[in-house]
Write a protein that holds these residues in place. Structure first.
Motif, PDB file in Angstrom:
ATOM      1  N   ILE A 196       0.808  -1.505  -0.148  1.00 44.63           N
ATOM      2  CA  ILE A 196      -0.308   0.126  -0.195  1.00 44.63           C
ATOM      3  C   ILE A 196       0.871   1.279  -0.239  1.00 44.63           C
ATOM      4  O   ILE A 196       0.968   2.206  -0.337  1.00 44.63           O
ATOM      5  N   SER A 197       1.597   1.235   0.669  1.00 42.21           N
ATOM      6  CA  SER A 197       3.406   2.136   0.829  1.00 42.21           C
ATOM      7  C   SER A 197       3.266   2.479  -0.473  1.00 42.21           C
ATOM      8  O   SER A 197       3.770   3.936  -0.963  1.00 42.21           O
ATOM      9  N   LEU A 198       3.999   1.480  -1.168  1.00 36.70           N
ATOM     10  CA  LEU A 198       4.907   1.925  -2.077  1.00 36.70           C
ATOM     11  C   LEU A 198       3.603   2.497  -3.366  1.00 36.70           C
ATOM     12  O   LEU A 198       3.946   3.490  -4.099  1.00 36.70           O
ATOM     13  N   LEU A 199       2.977   1.516  -3.647  1.00 45.13           N
ATOM     14  CA  LEU A 199       1.794   2.130  -4.933  1.00 45.13           C
ATOM     15  C   LEU A 199       0.895   3.607  -3.801  1.00 45.13           C
ATOM     16  O   LEU A 199       0.523   3.987  -4.817  1.00 45.13           O
ATOM     17  N   GLY A 200       1.091   4.244  -2.827  1.00 47.01           N
ATOM     18  CA  GLY A 200       0.814   5.288  -2.332  1.00 47.01           C
ATOM     19  C   GLY A 200       2.379   5.927  -2.988  1.00 47.01           C
ATOM     20  O   GLY A 200       1.632   7.238  -3.374  1.00 47.01           O
ATOM     21  N   VAL A 219      -6.500   7.618  -0.964  1.00 47.86           N
ATOM     22  CA  VAL A 219      -6.634   6.695  -0.506  1.00 47.86           C
ATOM     23  C   VAL A 219      -5.185   5.716  -0.032  1.00 47.86           C
ATOM     24  O   VAL A 219      -5.726   4.763   1.380  1.00 47.86           O
ATOM     25  N   THR A 220      -4.739   5.488  -0.728  1.00 47.37           N
ATOM     26  CA  THR A 220      -3.637   4.324   0.089  1.00 47.37           C
ATOM     27  C   THR A 220      -2.438   5.161   0.539  1.00 47.37           C
ATOM     28  O   THR A 220      -2.163   4.605   1.355  1.00 47.37           O
ATOM     29  N   THR A 221      -3.099   6.694   0.344  1.00 47.06           N
ATOM     30  CA  THR A 221      -2.451   7.551   1.777  1.00 47.06           C
ATOM     31  C   THR A 221      -2.618   7.253   2.965  1.00 47.06           C
ATOM     32  O   THR A 221      -1.957   7.196   3.925  1.00 47.06           O
ATOM     33  N   VAL A 222      -2.955   7.455   3.176  1.00 47.92           N
ATOM     34  CA  VAL A 222      -4.569   7.406   4.575  1.00 47.92           C
ATOM     35  C   VAL A 222      -4.299   5.929   5.123  1.00 47.92           C
ATOM     36  O   VAL A 222      -4.245   5.725   6.247  1.00 47.92           O
ATOM     37  N   LEU A 223      -4.725   4.697   4.264  1.00 44.46           N
ATOM     38  CA  LEU A 223      -4.081   2.966   4.988  1.00 44.46           C
ATOM     39  C   LEU A 223      -2.848   3.284   4.458  1.00 44.46           C
ATOM     40  O   LEU A 223      -2.515   2.366   5.932  1.00 44.46           O
ATOM     41  N   THR A 224      -2.078   3.154   4.389  1.00 44.16           N
ATOM     42  CA  THR A 224      -0.473   3.204   4.196  1.00 44.16           C
ATOM     43  C   THR A 224      -0.238   4.722   6.122  1.00 44.16           C
ATOM     44  O   THR A 224       0.426   3.431   6.826  1.00 44.16           O
TER      45      THR A 224
END
Length: 157
Positions: free
Chosen positions: A11-15, A41-46
């Motif tokens: 998730i972090s890398l996708l963000g 979304v990915t950065t919040v999830l990170t």
């Protein structure tokens, strides 16, 4: 915990990747709505998934995650509630850039912890190579933030 770590890293890398796409769009005055939503979304999830790992006291990584969630809340509000009207455009750009900076800051920290050649250069992360890497990162994001704030005047989409 291994599965959570793997998911968190992916998730972090996708963000990070999507964040650079969004910043590229900003520099060309393009909104890129799907990429932007994916980045947010990915950065919040990170940041959120970082709290799933066991801890007994508040760590610097938690503080950074909290700060990231705050700036992301402003970015999301500026984009989706205020529709980038007036000063909200600049607020969105600045907070989105800060969120991406935080992601890359942590990437550099992790790289110096986990990659043997980098770890050998700065085993305690108080050595000059680590400081230089983080300094260059900061200066790059200040420049990106300045340029994006000047150029991101997208048409409605």
């Amino acid at each position: 915990m291994d599965a959570v770590l793997i998911i968190h890293v992916i998730i972090s890398l996708l963000g990070i990747v999507s964040g650079y796409v969004v910043i590229g769009g900003m520099l060309q005055a393009q909104r890129l709505p799907r990429w932007t939503a994916f980045f947010l979304v990915t950065t919040v999830l990170t940041s959120a998934t970082g709290f799933l790992f066991p801890f007994v006291k508040l760590l610097p990584s938690h503080i950074l995650a909290i700060l990231s969630l705050i700036v992301l809340a402003v970015a999301i509000y500026a984009l989706y509630s205020k529709h980038l009207a007036g000063k909200w455009r600049a607020a969105y750009v600045v907070t989105a850039i800060i969120a991406q900076y935080f992601n890359v800051f942590v990437l550099i920290v992790q790289a110096f912890q986990k990659l043997p050649p980098l770890h050998a250069l700065a085993p305690t992360q108080s050595e000059p190579p680590f400081a230089v890497a983080q300094g260059v990162n900061l200066l790059a994001f200040i420049a990106l933030g300045y340029l994006a704030t000047k150029t991101f005047h997208p048409t409605a989409s």
